[in-house]
Design a protein around this motif. Structure first.
Motif, PDB file in Angstrom:
ATOM      1  N   ALA A 288      66.904  68.755 -51.333  1.00  0.00           N
ATOM      2  CA  ALA A 288      67.754  69.092 -50.191  1.00  0.00           C
ATOM      3  C   ALA A 288      67.562  68.080 -49.069  1.00  0.00           C
ATOM      4  CB  ALA A 288      67.423  70.501 -49.699  1.00  0.00           C
ATOM      5  N   LEU A 289      66.327  67.663 -48.865  1.00  0.00           N
ATOM      6  CA  LEU A 289      66.054  66.661 -47.821  1.00  0.00           C
ATOM      7  C   LEU A 289      66.680  65.321 -48.181  1.00  0.00           C
ATOM      8  CD1 LEU A 289      64.580  66.040 -45.158  1.00  0.00           C
ATOM      9  CD2 LEU A 289      62.603  65.337 -46.532  1.00  0.00           C
ATOM     10  N   TYR A 290      66.673  64.960 -49.454  1.00  0.00           N
ATOM     11  CA  TYR A 290      67.277  63.703 -49.907  1.00  0.00           C
ATOM     12  C   TYR A 290      68.774  63.680 -49.593  1.00  0.00           C
ATOM     13  CZ  TYR A 290      68.639  59.876 -53.016  1.00  0.00           C
ATOM     14  OH  TYR A 290      69.147  58.712 -53.520  1.00  0.00           O
ATOM     15  N   ARG A 291      69.432  64.824 -49.804  1.00  0.00           N
ATOM     16  CA  ARG A 291      70.858  64.905 -49.494  1.00  0.00           C
ATOM     17  C   ARG A 291      71.101  64.842 -47.981  1.00  0.00           C
ATOM     18  NH1 ARG A 291      70.345  68.835 -53.622  1.00  0.00           N
ATOM     19  NH2 ARG A 291      70.251  70.525 -52.068  1.00  0.00           N
ATOM     20  N   ASP A 292      70.110  65.305 -47.220  1.00  0.00           N
ATOM     21  CA  ASP A 292      70.251  65.345 -45.773  1.00  0.00           C
ATOM     22  C   ASP A 292      69.895  64.010 -45.131  1.00  0.00           C
ATOM     23  OD1 ASP A 292      70.696  67.055 -43.360  1.00  0.00           O
ATOM     24  OD2 ASP A 292      68.626  66.485 -42.950  1.00  0.00           O
ATOM     25  N   SER A 293      68.830  63.387 -45.619  1.00  0.00           N
ATOM     26  CA  SER A 293      68.376  62.115 -45.039  1.00  0.00           C
ATOM     27  C   SER A 293      67.492  61.388 -46.045  1.00  0.00           C
ATOM     28  CB  SER A 293      67.602  62.365 -43.733  1.00  0.00           C
ATOM     29  OG  SER A 293      66.957  61.187 -43.297  1.00  0.00           O
ATOM     30  N   ARG A 294      68.002  60.334 -46.618  1.00  0.00           N
ATOM     31  CA  ARG A 294      67.221  59.574 -47.590  1.00  0.00           C
ATOM     32  C   ARG A 294      66.021  58.907 -46.936  1.00  0.00           C
ATOM     33  NH1 ARG A 294      71.587  56.747 -51.762  1.00  0.00           N
ATOM     34  NH2 ARG A 294      72.754  58.677 -52.216  1.00  0.00           N
ATOM     35  N   GLU A 295      66.158  58.524 -45.694  1.00  0.00           N
ATOM     36  CA  GLU A 295      65.046  57.890 -44.998  1.00  0.00           C
ATOM     37  C   GLU A 295      63.883  58.875 -44.843  1.00  0.00           C
ATOM     38  OE1 GLU A 295      64.011  55.727 -40.700  1.00  0.00           O
ATOM     39  OE2 GLU A 295      66.047  56.409 -41.147  1.00  0.00           O
ATOM     40  N   SER A 296      64.191  60.097 -44.439  1.00  0.00           N
ATOM     41  CA  SER A 296      63.149  61.122 -44.300  1.00  0.00           C
ATOM     42  C   SER A 296      62.519  61.443 -45.655  1.00  0.00           C
ATOM     43  CB  SER A 296      63.739  62.397 -43.691  1.00  0.00           C
ATOM     44  OG  SER A 296      64.188  62.166 -42.371  1.00  0.00           O
ATOM     45  N   TYR A 297      63.363  61.472 -46.671  1.00  0.00           N
ATOM     46  CA  TYR A 297      62.862  61.742 -48.022  1.00  0.00           C
ATOM     47  C   TYR A 297      61.825  60.693 -48.431  1.00  0.00           C
ATOM     48  CZ  TYR A 297      62.847  62.008 -53.134  1.00  0.00           C
ATOM     49  OH  TYR A 297      62.459  62.082 -54.447  1.00  0.00           O
ATOM     50  N   ARG A 298      62.157  59.423 -48.206  1.00  0.00           N
ATOM     51  CA  ARG A 298      61.244  58.343 -48.610  1.00  0.00           C
ATOM     52  C   ARG A 298      59.945  58.396 -47.817  1.00  0.00           C
ATOM     53  NH1 ARG A 298      66.245  55.403 -48.255  1.00  0.00           N
ATOM     54  NH2 ARG A 298      67.124  55.035 -50.324  1.00  0.00           N
ATOM     55  N   MET A 299      60.035  58.724 -46.535  1.00  0.00           N
ATOM     56  CA  MET A 299      58.837  58.817 -45.707  1.00  0.00           C
ATOM     57  C   MET A 299      57.889  59.888 -46.237  1.00  0.00           C
ATOM     58  SD  MET A 299      60.445  58.477 -41.851  1.00  0.00           S
ATOM     59  CE  MET A 299      58.905  59.020 -41.131  1.00  0.00           C
ATOM     60  N   LEU A 300      58.436  61.050 -46.605  1.00  0.00           N
ATOM     61  CA  LEU A 300      57.594  62.134 -47.087  1.00  0.00           C
ATOM     62  C   LEU A 300      57.130  61.896 -48.519  1.00  0.00           C
ATOM     63  CD1 LEU A 300      59.145  65.401 -45.606  1.00  0.00           C
ATOM     64  CD2 LEU A 300      57.129  64.122 -44.882  1.00  0.00           C
ATOM     65  N   TYR A 301      57.966  61.254 -49.317  1.00  0.00           N
ATOM     66  CA  TYR A 301      57.551  60.967 -50.693  1.00  0.00           C
ATOM     67  C   TYR A 301      56.294  60.107 -50.709  1.00  0.00           C
ATOM     68  CZ  TYR A 301      57.566  59.391 -55.523  1.00  0.00           C
ATOM     69  OH  TYR A 301      57.188  59.113 -56.819  1.00  0.00           O
ATOM     70  N   ASP A 302      56.172  59.222 -49.753  1.00  0.00           N
ATOM     71  CA  ASP A 302      54.999  58.347 -49.679  1.00  0.00           C
ATOM     72  C   ASP A 302      53.716  59.119 -49.392  1.00  0.00           C
ATOM     73  OD1 ASP A 302      56.469  56.081 -50.217  1.00  0.00           O
ATOM     74  OD2 ASP A 302      56.790  55.564 -48.108  1.00  0.00           O
ATOM     75  N   THR A 303      53.850  60.375 -48.944  1.00  0.00           N
ATOM     76  CA  THR A 303      52.655  61.176 -48.654  1.00  0.00           C
ATOM     77  C   THR A 303      52.205  62.005 -49.857  1.00  0.00           C
ATOM     78  OG1 THR A 303      53.897  63.096 -47.809  1.00  0.00           O
ATOM     79  CG2 THR A 303      53.385  61.337 -46.239  1.00  0.00           C
ATOM     80  N   TYR A 304      52.956  61.922 -50.970  1.00  0.00           N
ATOM     81  CA  TYR A 304      52.508  62.587 -52.197  1.00  0.00           C
ATOM     82  C   TYR A 304      51.175  61.965 -52.640  1.00  0.00           C
ATOM     83  CZ  TYR A 304      57.169  64.622 -53.250  1.00  0.00           C
ATOM     84  OH  TYR A 304      58.343  65.332 -53.235  1.00  0.00           O
ATOM     85  N   SER A 305      50.294  62.792 -53.167  1.00  0.00           N
ATOM     86  CA  SER A 305      49.080  62.244 -53.768  1.00  0.00           C
ATOM     87  C   SER A 305      49.451  61.515 -55.050  1.00  0.00           C
ATOM     88  CB  SER A 305      48.086  63.359 -54.072  1.00  0.00           C
ATOM     89  OG  SER A 305      48.534  64.156 -55.163  1.00  0.00           O
TER      90      SER A 305
END
Length: 369
Positions: A288-305
């Motif tokens: 849902a976040l990816y559809r809303d903002s790809r930039e935000s998605y990428r920022m949070l994806y980088d915080t995955y372990s």
């Protein structure tokens, strides 16, 4: 075959009654879709859950899926009837056999609606969880994902992994089936509407071929059985078990069953079950976040372990090998089934569990547990 289609003693001997009943139930279904309160007066959810509970406990005595065998029987029966109908066009008797075929289909429809189908017209699961339907924006969605990522990263440290560094479940499938029941027991202590003893979940015999359809679990309305694909990745296996068990408890919509898979798993003490449910919620919320903002998605994806990233990558690789025409057709069939039962967005509605996640997160100022 003779007992079903017999002239005098078969269950279709008074076929017009089943056809009339099917018509009446169809009409009630259409009315109750616009007026759930009418359905509750005529066929309360508590009565329906009691019926499923009894049915699932009876069929649960048998270790294999009777519902799966029932599907195979009806597929074979359908092929035989189709051939016979073509033959009888030229040899006579077509009208009589067609009448009995319609009667049998009407019988199946009546049973389906009484056991499960009416649940598509009931009020939302929100009423049991004291949540209010509300639309939230980007800020709330971002915060929800931050919370889910933090939880997933923490739980990932407590679970097992294989030699490739990918999440694996130490327990057997049968043990997970039993442990999932325990999760519902803990959850129902706070939400009694989901209490009660149901038949244990079962593995699907044809799990390997089912991978080509992308289907990970099936609730069998005619037998009350929660059936799960046992040949897929471990990552979402416990969450899928709980998802199908949610259907057993009268939750028809996929988005609501997905939400309960997360909620119930969060009440469990086993870290593998909690992790599986959290990943299910995270996938939906991040999509849902990816559809809303790809930039935000990428920022949070980088915080995955790194462990979470490996698990998700392995999951995608596994199903990539099964993609093809069969998967596309199965998705279309499932899409049409969902739409025919009032889920107007079809398979896209799977993402709507995010609304429930947000409502729990914001309205109660917490995630489940």
């Amino acid at each position: 075959m003779k007992r079903i289609f017999g002239r005098k003693k078969g269950i279709l001997s008074e076929g017009y009654l089943w056809i009339i009943m099917a018509g009446l139930i169809y009409g009630l279904g259409r009315l109750s879709r616009r007026n759930p309160q009418l359905l509750e007066r005529l066929y309360p959810a508590s009565v329906n859950r009691a019926l499923i509970r009894l049915l699932s406990r009876v069929t649960g005595i048998i270790p294999i899926s009777l519902g799966e065998l029932f599907v195979y029987f009806n597929v074979l029966l359908g092929i035989v009837l189709l051939v016979l109908l073509v033959i009888k066009i030229f040899t006579g008797g077509f009208v009589g056999l067609a009448y009995k075929t319609v009667t049998y289909i009407s019988l199946l429809y009546v049973v389906f609606m009484l056991v499960f189908g009416f649940n598509y017209n009931r009020a939302s699961v929100r009423q049991y969880l004291s949540l209010e339907r509300t639309n939230y924006g980007h800020e709330e969605l971002y915060a929800l994902n931050e919370m889910l990522i933090e939880r997933a990263n923490q739980l990932r440290e407590a679970v097992s992994e294989d030699e490739s560094g990918v999440f694996t479940i130490k327990e057997s499938h049968q043990e997970i089936f039993t442990m999932a029941q325990e999760g519902f027991e803990r959850f129902s202590a706070e939400y009694p509407v989901f209490s009660g003893e149901y038949g244990i979940a079962k593995g699907i015999i044809a799990s390997e071929p089912l991978n080509y359809t992308g289907i990970t679990g099936i609730f069998m309305p005619f037998t009350g059985e929660a059936n799960v694909n046992t040949k897929g990745p471990d990552l979402l296996f416990p969450a899928t078990v709980i998802h199908e068990m949610a259907h057993q408890r009268g939750i028809a919509y996929e988005n609501e069953a997905n939400y309960l898979a997360y909620a119930v798993s969060s009440y469990h003490e086993n870290p593998s079950i909690r992790y599986s449910g959290t990943i299910l919620a995270l996938i939906s919320s991040m999509n849902a976040l990816y559809r809303d903002s790809r930039e935000s998605y990428r920022m949070l994806y980088d915080t995955y372990s790194e462990g979470v990233k490996r698990d998700l990558a392995a999951y995608n690789v596994f199903y990539k090998a099964y993609e093809g025409e069969v998967h596309e057709k199965a998705t279309k069939v499932n899409d049409n089934y969902l739409k025919s039962n009032g889920q107007t967005q079809g398979v896209k509605s799977y993402g709507e569990m995010v609304d429930l996640l947000l409502e729990q997160f914001i309205q109660k100022n917490e995630a489940i547990r």
